[in-house]
Structure formats: C-alpha cells, structure tokens
Design a protein around this motif. Structure first.
Motif, mmCIF file in Angstrom:
data_model
loop_
_atom_site.group_PDB
_atom_site.id
_atom_site.type_symbol
_atom_site.label_atom_id
_atom_site.label_comp_id
_atom_site.label_asym_id
_atom_site.label_seq_id
_atom_site.Cartn_x
_atom_site.Cartn_y
_atom_site.Cartn_z
ATOM 1 N N SER A 1 7.270 -34.939 43.242
ATOM 2 C CA SER A 1 6.971 -33.777 42.406
ATOM 3 C C SER A 1 8.002 -33.613 41.391
ATOM 4 N N TYR A 2 9.158 -34.230 41.377
ATOM 5 C CA TYR A 2 10.218 -33.685 40.468
ATOM 6 C C TYR A 2 9.702 -34.317 39.139
ATOM 7 N N PHE A 3 10.376 -33.550 37.955
ATOM 8 C CA PHE A 3 10.002 -34.106 36.946
ATOM 9 C C PHE A 3 11.296 -34.499 36.045
ATOM 10 N N MET A 4 11.562 -35.501 35.433
ATOM 11 C CA MET A 4 12.739 -35.984 35.004
ATOM 12 C C MET A 4 12.839 -35.857 33.525
ATOM 13 N N GLY A 5 13.644 -35.032 32.710
ATOM 14 C CA GLY A 5 13.460 -35.113 31.434
ATOM 15 C C GLY A 5 14.760 -35.487 30.575
ATOM 16 N N TRP A 6 14.308 -36.305 29.514
ATOM 17 C CA TRP A 6 15.527 -36.504 28.533
ATOM 18 C C TRP A 6 15.422 -35.578 27.410
ATOM 19 N N PHE A 7 16.679 -34.882 27.075
ATOM 20 C CA PHE A 7 16.884 -33.914 26.206
ATOM 21 C C PHE A 7 18.090 -34.382 25.180
ATOM 22 N N ARG A 8 17.913 -33.846 23.843
ATOM 23 C CA ARG A 8 19.157 -34.527 23.207
ATOM 24 C C ARG A 8 19.475 -33.190 22.306
ATOM 25 N N GLN A 9 20.660 -33.129 21.859
ATOM 26 C CA GLN A 9 21.349 -31.846 20.876
ATOM 27 C C GLN A 9 22.133 -32.661 19.621
ATOM 28 N N PRO A 10 21.404 -32.769 18.750
ATOM 29 C CA PRO A 10 21.888 -33.334 17.461
ATOM 30 C C PRO A 10 23.127 -32.236 16.957
ATOM 31 N N PRO A 11 23.977 -32.628 16.199
ATOM 32 C CA PRO A 11 25.329 -31.842 15.559
ATOM 33 C C PRO A 11 24.785 -30.668 15.071
ATOM 34 N N GLY A 12 25.279 -29.387 15.291
ATOM 35 C CA GLY A 12 24.753 -28.098 15.016
ATOM 36 C C GLY A 12 23.605 -27.634 15.142
ATOM 37 N N LYS A 13 22.600 -28.305 16.134
ATOM 38 C CA LYS A 13 21.383 -27.958 16.098
ATOM 39 C C LYS A 13 20.957 -27.597 17.773
ATOM 40 N N GLU A 14 20.026 -27.078 18.009
ATOM 41 C CA GLU A 14 19.856 -26.669 19.309
ATOM 42 C C GLU A 14 19.191 -27.894 20.055
ATOM 43 N N ARG A 15 19.501 -27.725 21.702
ATOM 44 C CA ARG A 15 18.780 -29.021 22.492
ATOM 45 C C ARG A 15 17.252 -29.009 22.425
ATOM 46 N N GLU A 16 16.863 -30.346 22.223
ATOM 47 C CA GLU A 16 15.248 -30.429 22.156
ATOM 48 C C GLU A 16 15.062 -31.475 23.262
ATOM 49 N N PHE A 17 13.740 -31.230 23.584
ATOM 50 C CA PHE A 17 13.219 -32.252 24.735
ATOM 51 C C PHE A 17 12.747 -33.589 23.906
ATOM 52 N N VAL A 18 12.775 -34.627 24.602
ATOM 53 C CA VAL A 18 12.877 -36.024 24.153
ATOM 54 C C VAL A 18 11.522 -36.480 24.792
ATOM 55 N N ALA A 19 11.896 -36.785 25.941
ATOM 56 C CA ALA A 19 10.594 -37.450 26.977
ATOM 57 C C ALA A 19 10.822 -36.955 28.339
ATOM 58 N N GLY A 20 9.765 -37.147 29.117
ATOM 59 C CA GLY A 20 9.866 -36.792 30.281
ATOM 60 C C GLY A 20 8.950 -37.745 31.318
ATOM 61 N N ILE A 21 9.237 -37.741 32.595
ATOM 62 C CA ILE A 21 8.386 -38.458 33.587
ATOM 63 C C ILE A 21 8.319 -37.629 34.887
ATOM 64 N N ARG A 22 6.976 -37.784 35.466
ATOM 65 C CA ARG A 22 6.857 -37.324 36.723
ATOM 66 C C ARG A 22 7.220 -38.619 37.773
ATOM 67 N N TRP A 23 8.014 -37.950 38.618
ATOM 68 C CA TRP A 23 8.765 -38.924 39.658
ATOM 69 C C TRP A 23 7.600 -39.652 40.625
ATOM 70 N N GLY A 24 6.910 -39.010 40.897
ATOM 71 C CA GLY A 24 5.798 -39.727 41.839
ATOM 72 C C GLY A 24 4.975 -40.725 41.322
ATOM 73 N N SER A 25 4.118 -39.972 40.146
ATOM 74 C CA SER A 25 3.151 -40.710 39.439
ATOM 75 C C SER A 25 3.580 -41.499 38.271
ATOM 76 N N ALA A 26 4.724 -41.524 37.836
ATOM 77 C CA ALA A 26 5.194 -41.917 36.661
ATOM 78 C C ALA A 26 4.474 -41.398 35.253
ATOM 79 N N THR A 27 3.674 -40.251 35.476
ATOM 80 C CA THR A 27 3.187 -39.782 34.141
ATOM 81 C C THR A 27 4.076 -39.476 33.181
ATOM 82 N N THR A 28 3.871 -39.823 31.877
ATOM 83 C CA THR A 28 5.114 -39.574 30.936
ATOM 84 C C THR A 28 4.629 -38.425 29.773
ATOM 85 N N GLN A 29 5.621 -37.984 29.296
ATOM 86 C CA GLN A 29 5.483 -37.022 28.098
ATOM 87 C C GLN A 29 6.595 -37.303 27.031
#
Length: 120
Positions: free
Chosen positions: A31-59
């Motif tokens: 059920s876990y959802f794993m995400g990658w985020f990034r924070q550019p210099p001087g900016k807010e952290r933002e979502f990049v990509a994510g994947i559901r561990w079991g189904s491998a469904t991606t965003q």
C-alpha cells in the motif's frame, strides 16, 4: 519506521542523464506510495514522481512527463528515478519519501537528499 537513503546525484551537462536510487530499510508494504521530490535553490520543494509499491502505478509532475521514469525493485527494496534530457532547471536537491497511507495523506519518512546539478 522506514529509513530512506538516496544516491546517484551529481553534476551533468544539459541533455545528459542520471539515475537516482532510494534504498529503503524497513518494511515496505504494497500500500505504500513512494515519491521523489526536489527543491531547487531558493524555491519550495515540489513533487516530481511517485509509484505505488504494490501495483507499480505511477504519477508524474508535468515537468517530469516524457523525460523521467520512476520504477521500483521489490527484491532490492529500492526506488529509482531515471532522468533523461536533463535541463539546467532540473538542478535541485532530490528527496525520496514514503507514505504508508497510499495515495493520500502526509509522507511519513524522508531521505536526506541528493544534489543534482545540470550545467548549461
């Protein structure tokens, strides 16, 4: 408790590729959802990509679609972010995160981050 350790960051020229890894220690359930985020210099952290561990469904964020691919290896308890056609605006600290509640809710665990620098 899940501990996340990112690796694979570095300096790359525009147009190049990098593959980030996020090794998880501790139980990762389907059920876990794993995400990658990034924070550019001087900016807010933002979502990049994510994947559901079991189904491998991606965003993907719009900025990542068509260039980045997220995947996971169950046997190695590792999530990857393959980044292609990198641009200077992809320069950021990239973080891996785990959310035990699936597609909604706050992320429970974060890695320490890995720096990605794209030169023009």
């Amino acid at each position: 408790q899940v501990r996340l350790v990112e690796s694979g960051g570095g300096l790359v020229q525009a147009g190049g590729s990098l593959r980030l890894s996020c090794a998880a220690s501790g139980p990762i359930f389907s059920s876990y959802f794993m995400g990658w985020f990034r924070q550019p210099p001087g900016k807010e952290r933002e979502f990049v990509a994510g994947i559901r561990w079991g189904s491998a469904t991606t965003q993907y964020a719009d900025s990542a679609k068509g260039r980045f691919v997220i995947s996971r290896d169950n046997a190695k308890n590792t999530v990857y972010l393959q980044m292609n056609s990198l641009k200077p605006e992809d320069t950021a600290v990239y973080y891996c995160a785990a959310r035990s509640s699936g597609y909604v809710g706050a992320y429970d665990n974060w890695g320490q981050g890995t720096q990605v620098t794209v030169s023009s």
